[in-house]
Motif scaffolding. Structure first.
Motif, mmCIF file in Angstrom:
data_model
loop_
_atom_site.group_PDB
_atom_site.id
_atom_site.type_symbol
_atom_site.label_atom_id
_atom_site.label_comp_id
_atom_site.label_asym_id
_atom_site.label_seq_id
_atom_site.Cartn_x
_atom_site.Cartn_y
_atom_site.Cartn_z
ATOM 1 N N HIS A 199 -5.101 1.837 30.750
ATOM 2 C CA HIS A 199 -4.691 3.032 31.504
ATOM 3 C C HIS A 199 -5.485 4.272 31.120
ATOM 4 O O HIS A 199 -4.927 5.350 30.917
ATOM 5 N N GLY A 200 -6.782 4.091 31.033
ATOM 6 C CA GLY A 200 -7.670 5.215 30.768
ATOM 7 C C GLY A 200 -8.136 5.317 29.337
ATOM 8 O O GLY A 200 -9.102 6.031 29.053
ATOM 9 N N PHE A 201 -7.484 4.637 28.413
ATOM 10 C CA PHE A 201 -7.955 4.649 27.031
ATOM 11 C C PHE A 201 -9.211 3.790 26.922
ATOM 12 O O PHE A 201 -9.265 2.664 27.420
ATOM 13 N N GLU A 202 -10.208 4.327 26.274
ATOM 14 C CA GLU A 202 -11.449 3.598 26.051
ATOM 15 C C GLU A 202 -11.281 2.557 24.959
ATOM 16 O O GLU A 202 -11.943 1.512 24.962
ATOM 17 N N GLU A 203 -10.373 2.848 24.038
ATOM 18 C CA GLU A 203 -10.187 1.980 22.875
ATOM 19 C C GLU A 203 -8.713 1.947 22.500
ATOM 20 O O GLU A 203 -8.031 2.960 22.527
ATOM 21 N N ARG A 204 -8.229 0.744 22.176
ATOM 22 C CA ARG A 204 -6.895 0.584 21.600
ATOM 23 C C ARG A 204 -7.052 -0.073 20.241
ATOM 24 O O ARG A 204 -7.753 -1.083 20.105
ATOM 25 N N LEU A 205 -6.390 0.473 19.250
ATOM 26 C CA LEU A 205 -6.562 0.005 17.875
ATOM 27 C C LEU A 205 -5.520 -1.024 17.461
ATOM 28 O O LEU A 205 -5.724 -1.738 16.480
ATOM 29 N N THR A 206 -4.398 -1.072 18.165
ATOM 30 C CA THR A 206 -3.318 -2.014 17.836
ATOM 31 C C THR A 206 -2.831 -2.665 19.125
ATOM 32 O O THR A 206 -3.106 -2.184 20.223
ATOM 33 N N THR A 207 -2.093 -3.743 18.976
ATOM 34 C CA THR A 207 -1.348 -4.263 20.110
ATOM 35 C C THR A 207 -0.098 -3.414 20.282
ATOM 36 O O THR A 207 0.147 -2.461 19.524
ATOM 37 N N ASP A 208 0.711 -3.726 21.292
ATOM 38 C CA ASP A 208 1.975 -3.022 21.470
ATOM 39 C C ASP A 208 3.074 -3.765 20.725
ATOM 40 O O ASP A 208 2.924 -4.939 20.378
ATOM 41 N N ILE A 209 4.183 -3.077 20.506
ATOM 42 C CA ILE A 209 5.288 -3.716 19.788
ATOM 43 C C ILE A 209 6.216 -4.464 20.730
ATOM 44 O O ILE A 209 6.971 -5.330 20.308
ATOM 45 N N TYR A 210 6.131 -4.169 22.044
ATOM 46 C CA TYR A 210 7.010 -4.809 23.021
ATOM 47 C C TYR A 210 6.199 -5.634 24.020
ATOM 48 O O TYR A 210 5.001 -5.407 24.204
ATOM 49 N N PRO A 211 6.848 -6.579 24.694
ATOM 50 C CA PRO A 211 6.129 -7.463 25.621
ATOM 51 C C PRO A 211 5.621 -6.714 26.843
ATOM 52 O O PRO A 211 6.202 -5.722 27.285
ATOM 53 N N ALA A 212 4.532 -7.227 27.409
ATOM 54 C CA ALA A 212 3.872 -6.584 28.548
ATOM 55 C C ALA A 212 4.228 -7.241 29.875
ATOM 56 O O ALA A 212 3.723 -6.823 30.911
ATOM 57 N N ASP A 213 5.098 -8.254 29.855
ATOM 58 C CA ASP A 213 5.390 -8.975 31.097
ATOM 59 C C ASP A 213 6.689 -8.484 31.732
ATOM 60 O O ASP A 213 7.252 -7.467 31.324
ATOM 61 N N PHE A 214 7.194 -9.220 32.728
ATOM 62 C CA PHE A 214 8.344 -8.792 33.519
ATOM 63 C C PHE A 214 9.671 -9.341 32.999
ATOM 64 O O PHE A 214 10.692 -9.278 33.695
ATOM 65 N N GLY A 215 9.677 -9.863 31.784
ATOM 66 C CA GLY A 215 10.866 -10.560 31.281
ATOM 67 C C GLY A 215 12.084 -9.695 31.060
ATOM 68 O O GLY A 215 13.203 -10.214 30.984
ATOM 69 N N TRP A 216 11.923 -8.384 30.955
ATOM 70 C CA TRP A 216 13.061 -7.502 30.710
ATOM 71 C C TRP A 216 13.526 -6.808 32.003
ATOM 72 O O TRP A 216 14.083 -5.718 31.962
ATOM 73 N N THR A 217 13.319 -7.428 33.138
ATOM 74 C CA THR A 217 13.667 -6.807 34.415
ATOM 75 C C THR A 217 15.181 -6.819 34.643
ATOM 76 O O THR A 217 15.799 -7.886 34.634
ATOM 77 N N PRO A 218 15.810 -5.655 34.879
ATOM 78 C CA PRO A 218 17.220 -5.641 35.284
ATOM 79 C C PRO A 218 17.366 -6.204 36.697
ATOM 80 O O PRO A 218 16.373 -6.429 37.398
#
Length: 502
Positions: free
Chosen positions: A110-129
């Motif tokens: 999303h516009g960042f040229e570099e990310r130094l870590t992964t995220d702490i939460y999942p990136a998929d749709f599994g938490w959809t209400p």
């Protein structure tokens, strides 16, 4: 023009009522106190949405969830929505993220040229209400009261491991920026997951609050049947009937939360120490995505428009803005246009669709009278909820519930709903008209339901067979680090040193 370096500290779930003018005096936070002294401090900062992913997408884009379509913690943040990282990078900045931003979907930059870590939460749709199933609890990811009943001391946890890594990588990046290999100005975002629950803290920080006078909420538990309908939904979503909370548990949870603010202060101090040691100048922002009710009214975590959940700290240390207190209501969606304003970067091409406003004029003594808007359409809601903070008033509206109107000057704990008070009929009508002009709740509800239904189909399909996750995988270029045989040792030792040798 010369563009300033920018350092952004974002924290998770930090209650803004603890920052009425910088941090309250009983918090042990020397680094944040020092930063506050040189910052424009916003006493009435609000989230765009009191949940992680929607609040963060709005913070980055300057748009409300109804515009970004990031309604909840499993809604995709689409690549076509410009963020402050896009705007700054387009203008020549190097942009870097260390830590959490809870991006959902295949675009993890999303516009960042570099990310130094992964995220702490999942990136998929599994938490959809799922609004089609009101009242359904999804046990494996919904909050419950276990974070309160299990509060206490630990020397390591999932979240400590993450934030230790965030601070380490951010500090290393600050040193690397000082080496001057890239002449572009930089924007470094350092985003922590604390003091978000679980309420578990290291002993050294826990001990700071042994005699704290603020370990019980100011407003005690309100019986379930006396709560407003949305608060009842939060109680149900949090499975409160399965837990018997004692005062001792509440005290331990709040103590750990305060301790983790001190832990964060140390982590922020590590990054600031590296910045000062390398003699780099930077505009610095401090902000949270949303707050935490911390047991007020018997509520915990977020997911509502009450002050503990909706208020966030916002502090800006910049040459263009005078240190001091601003009391006008503002929002974390104002951060994106503020950053662009401070950097001299135009947002004209997207401003017609951007809700946020620059905070720079407020740091120069000007006034703002426009209302602050909030939205919520995620877990524990059965239909979208909207809110306006306008002067002393807060007006909340949902198609399922009675209106709420609070006078925050006379009633800071929001204990008296004035929506039915004949003396406030004019105020209610005015704010309702402003809300109806801004939001079509039936359309909002339909758009959320379409998004949820589509995501459930996609999630279940992608879980059938071989699964390729969207989670960000940090790239470690080991063959380009330290000393390798395609490098000249003398050049490496000189170029990687700051300051340079004689």
């Amino acid at each position: 023009m010369s563009r300033p370096n920018i350092l952004i500290f974002m924290v998770d779930q930090l209650n803004g009522t603890l920052f009425p003018d910088g941090p309250v005096d009983w918090l042990h936070v020397p680094n944040l106190r020092k930063l506050a002294a040189r910052s424009t401090r916003f006493a009435n900062g609000y989230t765009a949405s009191p949940l992680c992913a929607p609040g963060r997408a709005s913070f980055m884009s300057g748009q409300l969830p109804s515009a970004t379509q990031v309604y909840d913690n499993a809604a995709e943040f689409t690549s076509s929505v410009p963020t402050y990282a896009h705007h700054l990078r387009r203008a020549g900045y190097q942009t870097c993220l260390s830590g959490k931003m809870h991006f959902v979907g295949p675009d993890q930059m999303h516009g960042f040229e570099e990310r130094l870590t992964t995220d702490i939460y999942p990136a998929d749709f599994g938490w959809t209400p799922d609004y089609r199933k009101p009242g359904e609890r999804i046990d494996w990811w919904y909050h419950n009261m276990g974070s309160v009943t299990g509060a206490g001391v630990a020397e390591i946890s999932n979240q400590m491991e993450y934030d230790d890594e965030v601070a380490y990588n951010a500090t290393r990046k600050v040193y690397d920026l000082a080496r001057g290999h890239d002449a572009r100005p930089w924007c470094l975002t350092v985003s922590f997951t604390h003091p978000h629950d679980p309420y578990v803290a290291r002993q050294k920080y826990w001990d700071l609050y042994e005699d704290c006078a603020h370990l019980m909420p100011e407003v005690g538990p309100i019986p379930y049947e006396e709560q407003d309908p949305h608060s009842q939904r939060i109680f149900d979503a949090n499975d409160w009937r399965s837990f018997d909370l004692t005062d001792a548990m509440v005290q331990r949870a709040r103590r750990a939360y305060f301790a983790n603010i001190s832990y964060l202060d140390d982590k922020i101090g590590e990054v600031l120490t590296a910045l000062e040691a390398t003699q780099q100048e930077a505009t610095i922002l401090f902000v949270s995505d949303h707050g935490d009710m911390l047991g007020e009214r018997g509520l915990w975590y977020k997911m509502c428009f009450y002050e503990g959940s909706a208020r966030v700290p916002i502090m800006v240390s910049a040459p263009q803005m005078a240190p001091g207190l601003v009391t006008a209501p503002v929002s974390n969606i104002d951060i994106c246009p503020t950053l662009c304003d401070l950097a001299g970067v135009s947002m004209d091409e997207v401003m017609p669709w951007t809700t946020g406003e620059s905070l720079v004029p407020l740091g120069q003594g000007q006034e703002r009278t426009s209302p602050v808007a909030m939205e919520y359409a995620a877990e524990a809601s059965y239909a979208p909820m909207v809110s306006l903070r306008y002067g002393r008033w807060k007006y909340n509206r949902c198609a399922l519930d009675p209106d709420q109107l609070f006078d925050l000057e006379a009633d800071p704990h929001e204990l008296t709903n004035l929506a039915g008070d004949p003396a406030q009929a004019g105020t209610l009508a005015s704010l309702r008209a402003k809300s109806e002009a801004r939001w079509d709740l039936a359309r909002f509800d339909a758009e959320v339901r379409i998004s949820q239904a589509r995501r459930w189909v996609v999630y279940e399909a992608l879980r059938n067979g071989d699964y390729y996750p969207w989670d960000y995988q940090p790239l470690q270029k080991a063959s380009e680090r330290y000393m390798r045989n395609h490098m000249d040792l003398n050049t490496v030792e000189e170029n990687q040193r700051f300051p340079r040798g004689d």
